[in-house]
Design a protein around this motif. Structure first.
Motif, mmCIF file in Angstrom:
data_model
loop_
_atom_site.group_PDB
_atom_site.id
_atom_site.type_symbol
_atom_site.label_atom_id
_atom_site.label_comp_id
_atom_site.label_asym_id
_atom_site.label_seq_id
_atom_site.Cartn_x
_atom_site.Cartn_y
_atom_site.Cartn_z
ATOM 1 N N GLU A 47 0.866 -1.179 0.000
ATOM 2 C CA GLU A 47 0.000 0.000 0.000
ATOM 3 C C GLU A 47 0.904 1.231 0.000
ATOM 4 O OE1 GLU A 47 -3.346 0.230 2.576
ATOM 5 O OE2 GLU A 47 -3.527 -1.949 2.659
ATOM 6 N N ILE A 48 0.813 2.010 -1.058
ATOM 7 C CA ILE A 48 1.676 3.176 -1.249
ATOM 8 C C ILE A 48 0.797 4.381 -1.555
ATOM 9 C CG2 ILE A 48 3.495 4.201 -2.682
ATOM 10 C CD1 ILE A 48 4.425 1.315 -3.301
ATOM 11 N N ASP A 49 1.123 5.496 -0.932
ATOM 12 C CA ASP A 49 0.424 6.751 -1.217
ATOM 13 C C ASP A 49 1.170 7.584 -2.252
ATOM 14 O OD1 ASP A 49 -1.673 6.396 0.766
ATOM 15 O OD2 ASP A 49 -0.108 6.742 2.258
ATOM 16 N N VAL A 50 2.517 7.617 -2.131
ATOM 17 C CA VAL A 50 3.352 8.459 -2.992
ATOM 18 C C VAL A 50 4.603 7.683 -3.402
ATOM 19 C CG1 VAL A 50 4.708 10.596 -3.133
ATOM 20 C CG2 VAL A 50 2.585 10.562 -1.817
ATOM 21 N N ILE A 51 4.942 7.801 -4.673
ATOM 22 C CA ILE A 51 6.210 7.255 -5.170
ATOM 23 C C ILE A 51 7.073 8.414 -5.638
ATOM 24 C CG2 ILE A 51 7.334 5.879 -6.973
ATOM 25 C CD1 ILE A 51 4.804 4.121 -6.994
ATOM 26 N N LEU A 52 8.314 8.456 -5.172
ATOM 27 C CA LEU A 52 9.315 9.391 -5.677
ATOM 28 C C LEU A 52 10.055 8.643 -6.781
ATOM 29 C CD1 LEU A 52 10.704 10.785 -2.301
ATOM 30 C CD2 LEU A 52 8.836 11.677 -3.703
ATOM 31 N N MET A 53 9.882 9.089 -8.035
ATOM 32 C CA MET A 53 10.295 8.315 -9.205
ATOM 33 C C MET A 53 11.365 9.017 -10.030
ATOM 34 S SD MET A 53 9.443 5.626 -11.272
ATOM 35 C CE MET A 53 7.725 5.228 -11.037
ATOM 36 N N ASP A 54 12.455 8.307 -10.253
ATOM 37 C CA ASP A 54 13.463 8.740 -11.219
ATOM 38 C C ASP A 54 12.942 8.403 -12.615
ATOM 39 O OD1 ASP A 54 15.841 9.530 -12.419
ATOM 40 O OD2 ASP A 54 16.902 7.695 -11.914
ATOM 41 N N LEU A 55 13.292 9.176 -13.617
ATOM 42 C CA LEU A 55 12.822 8.899 -14.969
ATOM 43 C C LEU A 55 13.710 7.914 -15.721
ATOM 44 C CD1 LEU A 55 11.587 12.334 -16.355
ATOM 45 C CD2 LEU A 55 10.236 10.394 -15.548
ATOM 46 N N ARG A 56 14.985 7.949 -15.461
ATOM 47 C CA ARG A 56 15.922 7.113 -16.218
ATOM 48 C C ARG A 56 16.383 5.958 -15.353
ATOM 49 N NH1 ARG A 56 19.254 11.704 -19.578
ATOM 50 N NH2 ARG A 56 17.401 12.566 -20.572
ATOM 51 N N ASP A 75 -4.870 5.813 -7.464
ATOM 52 C CA ASP A 75 -4.776 6.652 -6.270
ATOM 53 C C ASP A 75 -3.335 6.931 -5.841
ATOM 54 O OD1 ASP A 75 -7.519 6.857 -6.131
ATOM 55 O OD2 ASP A 75 -7.727 5.168 -4.747
ATOM 56 N N ILE A 76 -2.379 6.172 -6.359
ATOM 57 C CA ILE A 76 -0.975 6.424 -6.023
ATOM 58 C C ILE A 76 -0.522 7.693 -6.732
ATOM 59 C CG2 ILE A 76 1.411 5.628 -6.244
ATOM 60 C CD1 ILE A 76 0.426 2.781 -5.943
ATOM 61 N N LYS A 77 0.045 8.603 -5.980
ATOM 62 C CA LYS A 77 0.631 9.815 -6.544
ATOM 63 C C LYS A 77 2.087 9.526 -6.883
ATOM 64 C CE LYS A 77 -3.098 12.078 -5.533
ATOM 65 N NZ LYS A 77 -4.202 11.694 -6.353
ATOM 66 N N VAL A 78 2.526 9.980 -8.042
ATOM 67 C CA VAL A 78 3.914 9.787 -8.466
ATOM 68 C C VAL A 78 4.541 11.159 -8.659
ATOM 69 C CG1 VAL A 78 5.470 8.789 -10.169
ATOM 70 C CG2 VAL A 78 3.306 7.627 -9.617
ATOM 71 N N VAL A 79 5.616 11.393 -7.935
ATOM 72 C CA VAL A 79 6.364 12.638 -8.050
ATOM 73 C C VAL A 79 7.680 12.314 -8.745
ATOM 74 C CG1 VAL A 79 7.485 14.525 -6.810
ATOM 75 C CG2 VAL A 79 5.329 13.572 -5.950
ATOM 76 N N VAL A 80 7.921 12.987 -9.858
ATOM 77 C CA VAL A 80 9.141 12.760 -10.621
ATOM 78 C C VAL A 80 10.256 13.624 -10.056
ATOM 79 C CG1 VAL A 80 10.234 13.101 -12.865
ATOM 80 C CG2 VAL A 80 7.940 12.099 -12.725
ATOM 81 N N LEU A 81 11.370 12.980 -9.793
ATOM 82 C CA LEU A 81 12.588 13.674 -9.379
ATOM 83 C C LEU A 81 13.614 13.449 -10.477
ATOM 84 C CD1 LEU A 81 12.739 12.373 -5.699
ATOM 85 C CD2 LEU A 81 11.826 14.548 -6.497
ATOM 86 N N GLY A 98 0.750 10.803 -15.848
ATOM 87 C CA GLY A 98 0.082 10.963 -14.553
ATOM 88 C C GLY A 98 0.967 11.380 -13.413
ATOM 89 N N ALA A 99 2.190 11.774 -13.699
ATOM 90 C CA ALA A 99 3.123 12.161 -12.637
ATOM 91 C C ALA A 99 2.993 13.654 -12.314
ATOM 92 C CB ALA A 99 4.557 11.870 -13.067
ATOM 93 N N SER A 100 3.429 13.965 -11.104
ATOM 94 C CA SER A 100 3.673 15.344 -10.723
ATOM 95 C C SER A 100 5.147 15.606 -10.957
ATOM 96 C CB SER A 100 3.343 15.568 -9.249
ATOM 97 O OG SER A 100 1.993 15.278 -9.010
ATOM 98 N N ILE A 101 5.510 16.802 -11.283
ATOM 99 C CA ILE A 101 6.902 17.108 -11.603
ATOM 100 C C ILE A 101 7.498 17.973 -10.502
ATOM 101 C CG2 ILE A 101 8.461 18.104 -13.326
ATOM 102 C CD1 ILE A 101 6.827 15.725 -14.365
#
Length: 102
Positions: A47-56, A75-81, A98-101
């Motif tokens: 169960e995850i609310d937010v993922i901090l995601m690398d693009l490469r 419902d999972i929010k993905v924030v791109v770092l 669908g990511a946030s930047i």
């Protein structure tokens, strides 16, 4: 409590972000992934609310991982770092997936 997962292929980044997450009182670090395939599997298993995601990332890029995760778990929010601010096309693709930047 916000449940956070980290996806980045660089161990130093994963570890550093993990330490930061552990210091936040209302955040629970529920997992880390080194590849796009690993973060998709983690999203399916935890169960995850937010993922901090690398693009490469290897094996499955961040944009495709975002598409798979958002399709299965809207419902999972993905924030791109990313440090690749000059790669406008990839950032736009991540946003459209669908990511946030950040």
């Amino acid at each position: 409590m916000v449940r956070v997962a980290i996806a980045d292929d660089h161990p130093v980044v994963r570890d550093g972000l993990g330490l930061l997450m552990d210091m936040l009182p209302d955040v629970e670090l529920v997992g880390v992934a080194a590849t796009g395939l690993e973060i998709v599997a983690l999203a399916d298993a935890r169960e995850i609310d937010v993922i901090l995601m690398d693009l490469r990332m290897p094996k499955l890029g961040g944009v495709e991982a975002i598409r798979k995760i958002r399709a299965r778990h809207p419902d999972i929010k993905v924030v791109v770092l990313t440090t690749y601010a000059d790669d406008v096309a990839e950032i736009a693709d991540a946003y459209e997936a669908g990511a946030s930047i950040s």
